[in-house]
Scaffold this motif. Structure first.
Motif, PDB file in Angstrom:
ATOM      1  N   LEU A 135      -4.645   5.841   3.011  1.00 43.60           N
ATOM      2  CA  LEU A 135      -3.758   4.872   3.652  1.00 43.60           C
ATOM      3  C   LEU A 135      -2.311   5.258   3.390  1.00 43.60           C
ATOM      4  CD1 LEU A 135      -5.499   1.534   2.526  1.00 43.60           C
ATOM      5  CD2 LEU A 135      -5.983   2.923   4.552  1.00 43.60           C
ATOM      6  N   SER A 136      -1.462   4.995   4.361  1.00 44.78           N
ATOM      7  CA  SER A 136      -0.026   5.224   4.203  1.00 44.78           C
ATOM      8  C   SER A 136       0.683   3.883   4.391  1.00 44.78           C
ATOM      9  CB  SER A 136       0.456   6.240   5.237  1.00 44.78           C
ATOM     10  OG  SER A 136       1.826   6.467   5.099  1.00 44.78           O
ATOM     11  N   ILE A 137       1.444   3.456   3.362  1.00 41.14           N
ATOM     12  CA  ILE A 137       2.084   2.136   3.397  1.00 41.14           C
ATOM     13  C   ILE A 137       3.597   2.315   3.423  1.00 41.14           C
ATOM     14  CG2 ILE A 137       2.418  -0.047   2.188  1.00 41.14           C
ATOM     15  CD1 ILE A 137      -0.667   1.934   1.455  1.00 41.14           C
ATOM     16  N   ASP A 184       9.621  -4.330  -1.805  1.00 35.94           N
ATOM     17  CA  ASP A 184       9.200  -3.323  -2.778  1.00 35.94           C
ATOM     18  C   ASP A 184       7.768  -2.907  -2.439  1.00 35.94           C
ATOM     19  OD1 ASP A 184       8.424  -1.815  -4.941  1.00 35.94           O
ATOM     20  OD2 ASP A 184       9.449  -3.068  -6.416  1.00 35.94           O
ATOM     21  N   VAL A 185       7.641  -1.741  -1.800  1.00 35.15           N
ATOM     22  CA  VAL A 185       6.329  -1.304  -1.316  1.00 35.15           C
ATOM     23  C   VAL A 185       5.386  -1.015  -2.477  1.00 35.15           C
ATOM     24  CG1 VAL A 185       5.106   0.384   0.104  1.00 35.15           C
ATOM     25  CG2 VAL A 185       7.410  -0.328   0.733  1.00 35.15           C
ATOM     26  N   LEU A 186       5.896  -0.357  -3.529  1.00 37.51           N
ATOM     27  CA  LEU A 186       5.045  -0.011  -4.660  1.00 37.51           C
ATOM     28  C   LEU A 186       4.510  -1.269  -5.342  1.00 37.51           C
ATOM     29  CD1 LEU A 186       3.853   2.239  -6.393  1.00 37.51           C
ATOM     30  CD2 LEU A 186       5.904   2.139  -7.813  1.00 37.51           C
ATOM     31  N   ALA A 187       5.379  -2.269  -5.489  1.00 36.31           N
ATOM     32  CA  ALA A 187       4.934  -3.524  -6.104  1.00 36.31           C
ATOM     33  C   ALA A 187       3.856  -4.189  -5.252  1.00 36.31           C
ATOM     34  CB  ALA A 187       6.124  -4.461  -6.284  1.00 36.31           C
ATOM     35  N   PHE A 188       4.031  -4.138  -3.929  1.00 30.95           N
ATOM     36  CA  PHE A 188       3.018  -4.713  -3.023  1.00 30.95           C
ATOM     37  C   PHE A 188       1.678  -4.001  -3.207  1.00 30.95           C
ATOM     38  CE2 PHE A 188       0.804  -3.824   0.983  1.00 30.95           C
ATOM     39  CZ  PHE A 188       0.345  -5.095   1.296  1.00 30.95           C
ATOM     40  N   VAL A 189       1.732  -2.671  -3.281  1.00 31.92           N
ATOM     41  CA  VAL A 189       0.488  -1.910  -3.416  1.00 31.92           C
ATOM     42  C   VAL A 189      -0.182  -2.207  -4.746  1.00 31.92           C
ATOM     43  CG1 VAL A 189      -0.469   0.421  -3.611  1.00 31.92           C
ATOM     44  CG2 VAL A 189       1.230  -0.088  -1.850  1.00 31.92           C
ATOM     45  N   GLN A 190       0.610  -2.205  -5.828  1.00 35.48           N
ATOM     46  CA  GLN A 190       0.030  -2.386  -7.159  1.00 35.48           C
ATOM     47  C   GLN A 190      -0.431  -3.819  -7.412  1.00 35.48           C
ATOM     48  OE1 GLN A 190       3.264  -0.930  -9.604  1.00 35.48           O
ATOM     49  NE2 GLN A 190       2.346   1.124  -9.781  1.00 35.48           N
ATOM     50  N   ASP A 191       0.317  -4.787  -6.887  1.00 37.79           N
ATOM     51  CA  ASP A 191       0.033  -6.189  -7.211  1.00 37.79           C
ATOM     52  C   ASP A 191      -0.879  -6.874  -6.206  1.00 37.79           C
ATOM     53  OD1 ASP A 191       1.754  -5.758  -9.301  1.00 37.79           O
ATOM     54  OD2 ASP A 191       3.487  -6.661  -8.301  1.00 37.79           O
ATOM     55  N   ASP A 211       9.324   7.925   4.181  1.00 35.18           N
ATOM     56  CA  ASP A 211       8.879   7.679   2.808  1.00 35.18           C
ATOM     57  C   ASP A 211       7.798   6.615   2.798  1.00 35.18           C
ATOM     58  OD1 ASP A 211      10.558   9.517   1.695  1.00 35.18           O
ATOM     59  OD2 ASP A 211      12.189   8.097   1.363  1.00 35.18           O
ATOM     60  N   SER A 212       6.761   6.876   2.042  1.00 40.18           N
ATOM     61  CA  SER A 212       5.634   5.951   2.034  1.00 40.18           C
ATOM     62  C   SER A 212       4.934   6.004   0.694  1.00 40.18           C
ATOM     63  CB  SER A 212       4.634   6.318   3.144  1.00 40.18           C
ATOM     64  OG  SER A 212       4.026   7.567   2.851  1.00 40.18           O
ATOM     65  N   ILE A 213       4.050   5.054   0.523  1.00 39.24           N
ATOM     66  CA  ILE A 213       3.138   5.072  -0.616  1.00 39.24           C
ATOM     67  C   ILE A 213       1.787   5.510  -0.061  1.00 39.24           C
ATOM     68  CG2 ILE A 213       2.042   3.740  -2.451  1.00 39.24           C
ATOM     69  CD1 ILE A 213       5.032   3.959  -2.780  1.00 39.24           C
ATOM     70  N   SER A 214       1.205   6.508  -0.687  1.00 40.53           N
ATOM     71  CA  SER A 214      -0.094   7.009  -0.236  1.00 40.53           C
ATOM     72  C   SER A 214      -1.183   6.451  -1.142  1.00 40.53           C
ATOM     73  CB  SER A 214      -0.112   8.538  -0.277  1.00 40.53           C
ATOM     74  OG  SER A 214      -1.333   9.035   0.192  1.00 40.53           O
ATOM     75  N   LYS A 241      -0.630 -11.022   6.130  1.00 38.16           N
ATOM     76  CA  LYS A 241       0.132 -11.905   5.244  1.00 38.16           C
ATOM     77  C   LYS A 241       1.514 -11.342   4.917  1.00 38.16           C
ATOM     78  CE  LYS A 241      -4.087 -13.406   2.852  1.00 38.16           C
ATOM     79  NZ  LYS A 241      -4.779 -13.415   1.542  1.00 38.16           N
ATOM     80  N   ASN A 242       1.723 -10.051   5.201  1.00 41.88           N
ATOM     81  CA  ASN A 242       2.984  -9.390   4.841  1.00 41.88           C
ATOM     82  C   ASN A 242       3.524  -8.653   6.060  1.00 41.88           C
ATOM     83  OD1 ASN A 242       2.954  -9.529   1.591  1.00 41.88           O
ATOM     84  ND2 ASN A 242       0.876  -9.128   2.344  1.00 41.88           N
ATOM     85  N   SER A 243       4.299  -9.368   6.871  1.00 42.54           N
ATOM     86  CA  SER A 243       4.779  -8.809   8.130  1.00 42.54           C
ATOM     87  C   SER A 243       5.749  -7.644   7.928  1.00 42.54           C
ATOM     88  CB  SER A 243       5.459  -9.900   8.962  1.00 42.54           C
ATOM     89  OG  SER A 243       6.518 -10.483   8.212  1.00 42.54           O
ATOM     90  N   ALA A 244       6.399  -7.561   6.765  1.00 36.48           N
ATOM     91  CA  ALA A 244       7.356  -6.483   6.518  1.00 36.48           C
ATOM     92  C   ALA A 244       6.679  -5.193   6.073  1.00 36.48           C
ATOM     93  CB  ALA A 244       8.373  -6.914   5.461  1.00 36.48           C
ATOM     94  N   ILE A 245       5.384  -5.267   5.802  1.00 35.88           N
ATOM     95  CA  ILE A 245       4.629  -4.097   5.338  1.00 35.88           C
ATOM     96  C   ILE A 245       3.797  -3.543   6.483  1.00 35.88           C
ATOM     97  CG2 ILE A 245       2.806  -3.310   3.784  1.00 35.88           C
ATOM     98  CD1 ILE A 245       5.333  -3.832   2.296  1.00 35.88           C
ATOM     99  N   GLN A 246       3.838  -2.223   6.638  1.00 35.91           N
ATOM    100  CA  GLN A 246       3.016  -1.561   7.656  1.00 35.91           C
ATOM    101  C   GLN A 246       2.014  -0.649   6.966  1.00 35.91           C
ATOM    102  OE1 GLN A 246       5.223   0.571  10.612  1.00 35.91           O
ATOM    103  NE2 GLN A 246       3.398   1.312  11.686  1.00 35.91           N
ATOM    104  N   ILE A 247       0.721  -0.909   7.203  1.00 27.08           N
ATOM    105  CA  ILE A 247      -0.351  -0.113   6.598  1.00 27.08           C
ATOM    106  C   ILE A 247      -1.002   0.723   7.692  1.00 27.08           C
ATOM    107  CG2 ILE A 247      -2.464  -0.139   5.224  1.00 27.08           C
ATOM    108  CD1 ILE A 247      -1.705  -2.932   4.267  1.00 27.08           C
ATOM    109  N   SER A 248      -0.927   2.043   7.552  1.00 26.78           N
ATOM    110  CA  SER A 248      -1.521   2.954   8.543  1.00 26.78           C
ATOM    111  C   SER A 248      -2.669   3.726   7.890  1.00 26.78           C
ATOM    112  CB  SER A 248      -0.475   3.954   9.058  1.00 26.78           C
ATOM    113  OG  SER A 248       0.645   3.286   9.579  1.00 26.78           O
TER     114      SER A 248
END
Length: 1021
Positions: free
Chosen positions: A142-144, A151-158, A277-280, A308-315
Motif C-alpha cells: 500500500l502507498s499512503i 501526519d501520515v506516519l502517525a495515521f499509519v502507526q496509530d 512522498d509516501s508511506i509504504s 473516515k480520513n478524507s485527507a488521507i489517500q491509500i493506493s
C-alpha cells in the motif's frame, strides 16, 4: 468391475441421486478453495542473523560468523552452510536435507547457538534464528499519501497498522518511509565545558528521574494500602527543569546546557509512489490463508479506514491477487475450451447429439467429483491444479468413449439396449480399468518424491488420480445407464466415420506391407528415436518456467556510506523516466542506506512482456556512472525465483580473498567479451572504504580511561543516545540526547571530541587514538568453510541461454589453462545444484512409474512379453515430444519432465486397447488377420481418445497469460508424444507383436516353410 455396472443398471435412480449429490457438494466446494498462483512450498533453510555494531566484514567474520558456523555445521540433517558477512552484520544460512523436520532442526540449532553465544563479543547482539518462509514476502503493498498537513506516519502507526494487525489472515505489516517525531535534547558543548559536565553525566541524571519503586503497604484507617514512589517528567517544561549537579558541586537545570524541543528523526529510508512522498506499507499473509481472500479483506479494510480520513489517500501499489486471478481465469477459459473441443470431437464421430452428450456428461460429473476430493485433501486452486484439470479433461472421456463405442457395437448383435449396455461394458471393462490403473500408478512416485518437484507437483498428480478414478466409475456405471435410458443411435454414415472407414481400409493394406518389412520399419523407428534424443540434447534447461512475473524491479547500489539524500538525488532521473513511460501505470521507490529499489508496474495497455521491458531498461541504464544498476523481472510466487532470469552466475571458491578477487576480475572480463552480456557484478570486486579508529589501551590507562569508554563516548557523540520514553497526552515519544547535527560528522571533528578524564581535565580522542583508512569487500561469503564469490552476467532475454553456454565454456577453458590463481576453482551454483537434484528426482520417479506400469500390464495380460510390447511405445513417443519442444523454442524444465512422467501413463492406453483386442480376435482368426482387424476396429476409439486429449490441452499452448504458460512445456510433451505414439502404435505395434509373441514367430516360421515348399514344387515341375 462389471458387478458395479450390473448394480448401476439394477438401481438407476440411486445412481442418479448420487450424481445430484455430486453437483450440490461439488459446486459448494468451489467456494471453499483458497486461490494461489502455485501450491505452498517450503525450503528447509534456517538463517542465523547477528548484529555486531561497528564491525567491519573481516572482524565480524572472525569474531561472529565462524563461531556460528562451527556451532551449527555438525547438527543432524545439515546439508550445507553458507555465510555472508557484511559491515555490522553476520548472516549464516543452514540448508537441510529435504524431509527434515524444521521444528526439530530449529530447536537443535537454537540450543547450539545459545551455547555458542557465550563466545561472541559482549557488544554483539543475541543471534536471531529466522526460518525460510516463502509466504513472508509481501503479497500486497500500500502507498499512503496526504493531501493536507495530516501526519501520515502517525495515521499509519496509530490507525491503519492496528486495524491490519487485527485481521487474522495478516501475518506481518512492515512500514517504510516517513518521519517519526521524538523529543530532542540538543546539547551545547560550550556550556557543558563551562559547567564541567559530560554526556554520560547528563544521561545518568535524566534516567534517574524516570522510575517507579514499590515501597510496601501503609495503614489508612482500617485498611492496608500498597504504596509506591515514582518520578516522571510529564511535559517538555518538566524535562527542561531537571536538576543536574556539576563537577564543581553546583546545581543547574537541563535547560542551562541543552535545548529541549519536539523534532523529527532524520529519514533512515525514503518512500515515494509515482514521485510523491509516501508511506509504504507491506503486507504478508498467514500461510494457511488464500492470497485472494486476504487481498479482499485488506481492500475492504482500507476502504473503511480511508472513508473516515478524507485527507488521507491509500493506493494499492501492488497486489499479487490480481496476477493470481488473471492466471486462474486464463486456465479456466482453457478448461472450458477443452470441454467444448472434446464435445465437438464426440459429435463429429458419433453424429448423434445424444451419444455426444452421454459421453460428454462424464466430464462435468468427473470434474465435480474431483473438486470434492481436492477439497477434502486441502488443495488450493492454483495454476498447477487447474492445469491438471485441463490435462485430465481430455482423458476423462477416454474410458467413456471406449465403453459407448463397445455398447454401439454390441447393439448390432443384441436388440435390447439394457443387454447391449451390460455386454458392451463387460467386454471392455478389463481394458479401461487397466488403462486407468496405468495412468494412476504413474503418480504414485510423486507421493514419495522429496524436494521442490514433490511439493510443486504432488497436487497435480493427485488431482489427475482423482479425476481418472472418477471418470472410470462414471464410464462403467453412468454411461451404461444413459445408453439404456436415452437409446442413442449411432450414425455410421457420417463424414468422419466414412473418412475413418476409408482410412481403416487403407491402414489394413498399408499394415499388410509393413508387417512384411519389419526390419526396415524397426530401423527407421530407431533412427527417429536417436534423432529425438539428439534434439533433446540441443534443448536449453532451466529449473522452472518463470511465473508470477508481473512487475519490473530496478535495484540500484551506490558506494557503501553514500548519504541518503545523495542517493536520492542521483536516482531521481530513473524514477522520472519510468513515470514518463506510458508502458507503466506507476512505480514505487524505496531508498535505504546506499541502496534503492524501484518497482515499476506495467499498464494494462502495455503490449510488451515484462522481460522485454527489462531488456529495454537494462540497455538504457547500463552505462550509468558511479552506481550499480540491476534490472530484473519480479513478481509473486516461488517459481519466479526458481526460473532462469536473463543472467548467468559463475561461482568461484578459494582460501584467499585476494586470489578470489583476481579470479573474479578475470571472469568478469570473459563475461563482458561475450555477445549479449549487458553488464556484470560481483560481491568482491567492488570494495567499500572503511575508517577504523585504533584506540591505544596504554594511553587510555594513563588518563584513567579504558578503550571501551572512549569508543562509547565516540558512538554517543556521533549517533546520539536514547535516554528514556516519555508520554505527553496519549502519545509516547522517545527522548534522545544528541549534539547539533554538524558537530561530529567528519573524522577531524570526531578525533577532536573532548572527553572528561577521571584524573581531572579534558582530553581529546586524538590524544589516545588514530584513524586508519582501508578498502574492504562489501560482503564476505563462505560456503562450507571456503570463501566464495558469485560473478553475475546480466544478458538480454534473447541471449540468456546462448550467453550462458559461451560463458561457461570460456570459464572452463580458462580454468583448464591455469589462468586462475592456484587454489581457486569453480563451484556449482545453488541454482545448478537444484536443477541437478530435481531432475534426478523426477528421473527416478519416471523409472519407478515405468516399472509400476510394467507390473500392472503384466498382471493384466498374464504375460510380461505383452507388457514389454506395449511399453515400447513409451520411448518412441518421445520422438514427437522432443521435436515439439525443439521447434517451439521451449526449455527442458521440471514441468516438461513432469509431462514425460505423465506421458508414460497415457501413451500405453491405446497400446493396451490394441493388444487386448488382438488377443481376443486371434482366437477366431490368424494372428496377421487379427492384428489388421484389431487396428481397423480400434482406429476410431483410438483417434477419438487421442484427439480429445490433444484438443483439450491445445489452448494451454497458445495462452497469452505468462503465469498460465508455466504448463506449456508439459502440454507440448504430452501432445507431441500422443501424436507419435498413436501413429507408431498403429504401425509399429503389429511388428513388435509378430516379433515377440510365440504365435507370431510360429506363424512366420510356417509361412517361410510353405514358401520353401512352393519353390521346391515349382522346381520339380
Amino acid at each position: 468391475m462389471s458387478s458395479l455396472t450390473k448394480l448401476a443398471l439394477k438401481r438407476p435412480v440411486s445412481a442418479l441421486l448420487i450424481v445430484l449429490a455430486l453437483f450440490v457438494f461439488g459446486i459448494g466446494s468451489v467456494f471453499g478453495f483458497k486461490m494461489e498462483l502455485t501450491p505452498d512450498m517450503e525450503m528447509p533453510m534456517l538463517f542465523v542473523m547477528t548484529i555486531y555494531q561497528g564491525g567491519d566484514p573481516a572482524t565480524t567474520e572472525e569474531l561472529v560468523t565462524k563461531i556460528i558456523e562451527d556451532a551449527g555445521k555438525t547438527l543432524s540433517g545439515v546439508d550445507s552452510v553458507t555465510a555472508q558477512t557484511m559491515e555490522n552484520m553476520s548472516l549464516v544460512m543452514f540448508s537441510y536435507e529435504y524431509g527434515t523436520d524444521t521444528d526439530d532442526a530449529y530447536a537443535d540449532l537454537r540450543s547450539a547457538i545459545d551455547t555458542a553465544s557465550l563466545q561472541l563479543p559482549d557488544d554483539a547482539q543475541d543471534p536471531v534464528i529466522i526460518q525460510m518462509d516463502m509466504n513472508a514476502q509481501d503479497m500486497m503493498t500500500l502507498s499512503i499519501t496526504s493531501t493536507g498537513d495530516t501526519d501520515v506516519l502517525a495515521f499509519v502507526q496509530d490507525e491503519l497498522q492496528p486495524e491490519l494487525d487485527r485481521l487474522s489472515d495478516v501475518a506481518q505489516v512492515t512500514i517504510s518511509g516517513g518521519e517519526e517525531d521524538y523529543i530532542r535534547v540538543q546539547l551545547h558543548q560550550d556550556k557543558m565545558q563551562q559547567y564541567g559536565v559530560t554526556m554520560a553525566n547528563i544521561k545518568t541524571y535524566i534516567t534517574t528521574t524516570d522510575f517507579t519503586i514499590p515501597i510496601g503497604s501503609v495503614e489508612q484507617g482500617a485498611q492496608n494500602i500498597s504504596t509506591s514512589a515514582s518520578s516522571k517528567p510529564e511535559n517538555l517544561m518538566d524535562l527542561q527543569k531537571l536538576p543536574i549537579i556539576t563537577n564543581r558541586g553546583t546545581t543547574i537545570s537541563l535547560s542551562d546546557i541543552a535545548t529541549v524541543s519536539m523534532s523529527s528523526k532524520a529519514n533512515s529510508s525514503i518512500s515515494r509512489f509515482n514521485g510523491q512522498d509516501s508511506i509504504s506499507v507491506g503486507i504478508a499473509k498467514v500461510q494457511s490463508e488464500g492470497t485472494v481472500d486476504v487481498s479482499n479483506h485488506v481492500k475492504a479494510l482500507i476502504q473503511r479506514v480511508g472513508a473516515k480520513n478524507s485527507a488521507i489517500q491509500i493506493s494499492v501499489a501492488y497486489d499479487a491477487a490480481d496476477s493470481i486471478k488473471s492466471s486462474l481465469s486464463s486456465v479456466a477459459q482453457t478448461l472450458v475450451l477443452g470441454v467444448l473441443f472434446s464435445m465437438l470431437v464426440l459429435f463429429i464421430f458419433f453424429g448423434d447429439i445424444k451419444a455426444s452428450l452421454i459421453v460428454g456428461s462424464s466430464m462435468p460429473i468427473s470434474l465435480l467429483a474431483t473438486l470434492i476430493f481436492m477439497s477434502f485433501a486441502g488443495f488450493s486452486l492454483n495454476v498447477v491444479t487447474m492445469g491438471a484439470l485441463v490435462i485430465a479433461i481430455g482423458m476423462m472421456v477416454d474410458s467413456s468413449i471406449v465403453v459407448l463405442e463397445s455398447c454401439f457395437r454390441l447393439k448390432d448383435e443384441r436388440p435390447d439396449f439394457k443387454d447391449a449396455a451390460m455386454a458392451g461394458t463387460r467386454v471392455v471393462v478389463s481394458s479401461v480399468s487397466a488403462s486407468t490403473l496405468t495412468t494412476v500408478v504413474v503418480y504414485l512416485p510423486l507421493s514419495t518424491m522429496k524436494g521442490l518437484a514433490g511439493q510443486l507437483f504432488s497436487q497435480l498428480g493427485f488431482t489427475i488420480i482423482f479425476a481418472m478414478l472418477s471418470s472410470l466409475i462414471v464410464a462403467i456405471t453412468l454411461i451404461p445407464i444413459f445408453f439404456w435410458k436415452y437409446r442413442p443411435k449411432e450414425k455410421k454414415n457420417t463424414l468422419a466415420n466414412r473418412i475413418v472407414g476409408h482410412v481403416g481400409n487403407g491402414y489394413k493394406t498399408l499394415l499388410r506391407h509393413i508387417m512384411l518389412k519389419k526390419k526396415t520399419v524397426m530401423t527407421v523407428s530407431v533412427l527417429l528415436l536417436v534423432l529425438s534424443f539428439v534434439l533433446a540434447g540441443q534443448l536449453d534447461t532451466e529449473l522452472m518456467s518463470a511465473t508470477g512475473l508481473d512487475n519490473m524491479s530496478i535495484t540500484i547500489d551506490q558506494r557503501t556510506g553514500t548519504r541518503l539524500e545523495v542517493v536520492d538525488e542521483n536516482i531521481q532521473f530513473i524514477e522520472q523516466m519510468i513515470i514518463d513511460d506510458p508502458d507503466f501505470d506507476g512505480c514505487n521507490l524505496t531508498i535505504s542506506g546506499a541502496s534503492a529499489t524501484i518497482t515499476a508496474y506495467p499498464s494494462d495497455t502495455c503490449t510488451k512482456s515484462v522481460n522485454q521491458l527489462v531488456d529495454e531498461y537494462n540497455k538504457k541504464l547500463k552505462d550509468t556512472p558511479n552506481m550499480s544498476i540491476i534490472v530484473s523481472a519480479a513478481g509473486s510466487g516461488m517459481s519466479s525465483m526458481m526460473s532462469v532470469m536473463a543472467s548467468t552466475e559463475v561461482d568461484m571458491s578459494g582460501n584467499n580473498i585476494e586470489d578470489l578477487k583476481v579470479a573474479a576480475r578475470k571472469v568478469e572480463q570473459i563475461m563482458l567479451n561475450t555477445p549479449g552480456v549487458i553488464k556484470t557484478s560481483s560481491n568482491l570486486t567492488s570494495d567499500a572504504t572503511q575508517a577504523k579508529i585504533q584506540i591505544d589501551p596504554l594511553k587510555c590507562m594513563n588518563v584513567g580511561l579504558t578503550a571501551v569508554q572512549v569508543a562509547s563516548e565516540m558512538y554517543n557523540a556521533s549517533s546520539g543516545v536514547e535516554v528514556m520514553d516519555m508520554t505527553i497526552g496519549t502519545e509516547e515519544y522517545t527522548v534522545r540526547m544528541e549534539y547539533p547535527e554538524d558537530s561530529y560528522v567528519n573524522m577531524n571533528q570526531l578525533l577532536n571530541l573532548e572527553i572528561a578524564s577521571p584524573m581531572g581535565g579534558m582530553i581529546t580522542v586524538g590524544d589516545v587514538a588514530k584513524a586508519v583508512y582501508t578498502d574492504v569487500p562489501n560482503t564476505l561469503v563462505r560456503e562450507n568453510g571456503k570463501y566464495q564469490v558469485a560473478i553475475m552476467a546480466y544478458t538480454t532475454e534473447a541471449a540468456k541461454f546462448t550467453a550462458q553456454e559461451s560463458i561457461i565454456t570460456a570459464v572452463d577453458n580458462a580454468e583448464k589453462n591455469g589462468e586462475f590463481p592456484a587454489g581457486v576453482g569453480q563451484t556449482q551454483s545453488m541454482m545448478n545444484e537444484m536443477i541437478m537434484e530435481e531432475f534426478t528426482a523426477i528421473g527416478k520417479a519416471i523409472i519407478t512409474a515405468v516399472f509400476l506400469i510394467f507390473l500392472v500390464m503384466a498382471m493384466q495380460f498374464e504375460s510380461p512379453i505383452f507388457s514389454l510390447m506395449v511399453m515400447l511405445s513409451i520411448p518412441f513417443s518421445l520422438i514427437g515430444s522432443f521435436f515439439l519442444l525443439f521447434i517451439s523454442g521451449s526449455t527442458l524444465n521440471m514441468t516438461s519432465l513432469m509431462g514425460v512422467l505423465m506421458l508414460v501413463g497415457i501413451v500405453v492406453n491405446n497400446g493396451i486397447l490394441y493388444v487386448d483386442t488382438t488377443n481376443q480376435l486371434k482366437e477366431t482368426m490368424s494372428l496377421n488377420d487379427a492384428l489388421m482387424e484389431s487396428g481397423r476396429l480400434r482406429l476410431r476409439p483410438i483417434l477419438m481418445t487421442t484427439l480429445t486429449t490433444i484438443l483439450s490441452m491445445l489452448p494451454m499452448i497458445f495462452t497469452n497469460n505468462e503465469n498460465a504458460a508455466m504448463m506449456k512445456g508439459m502440454s507440448l510433451i504430452i501432445i507431441g508424444g500422443l501424436i507419435t505414439s498413436t501413429l507408431l502404435i498403429l504401425l509399429l505395434l503389429p511388428s513388435f507383436y509378430l516379433l515377440m509373441s510365440k504365435q507370431g514367430r510360429k506363424e512366420a516360421k510356417e509361412r517361410r516353410r510353405q514358401k520353401r515348399m512352393k519353390r521346391r514344387a515349382a522346381k520339380n515341375k
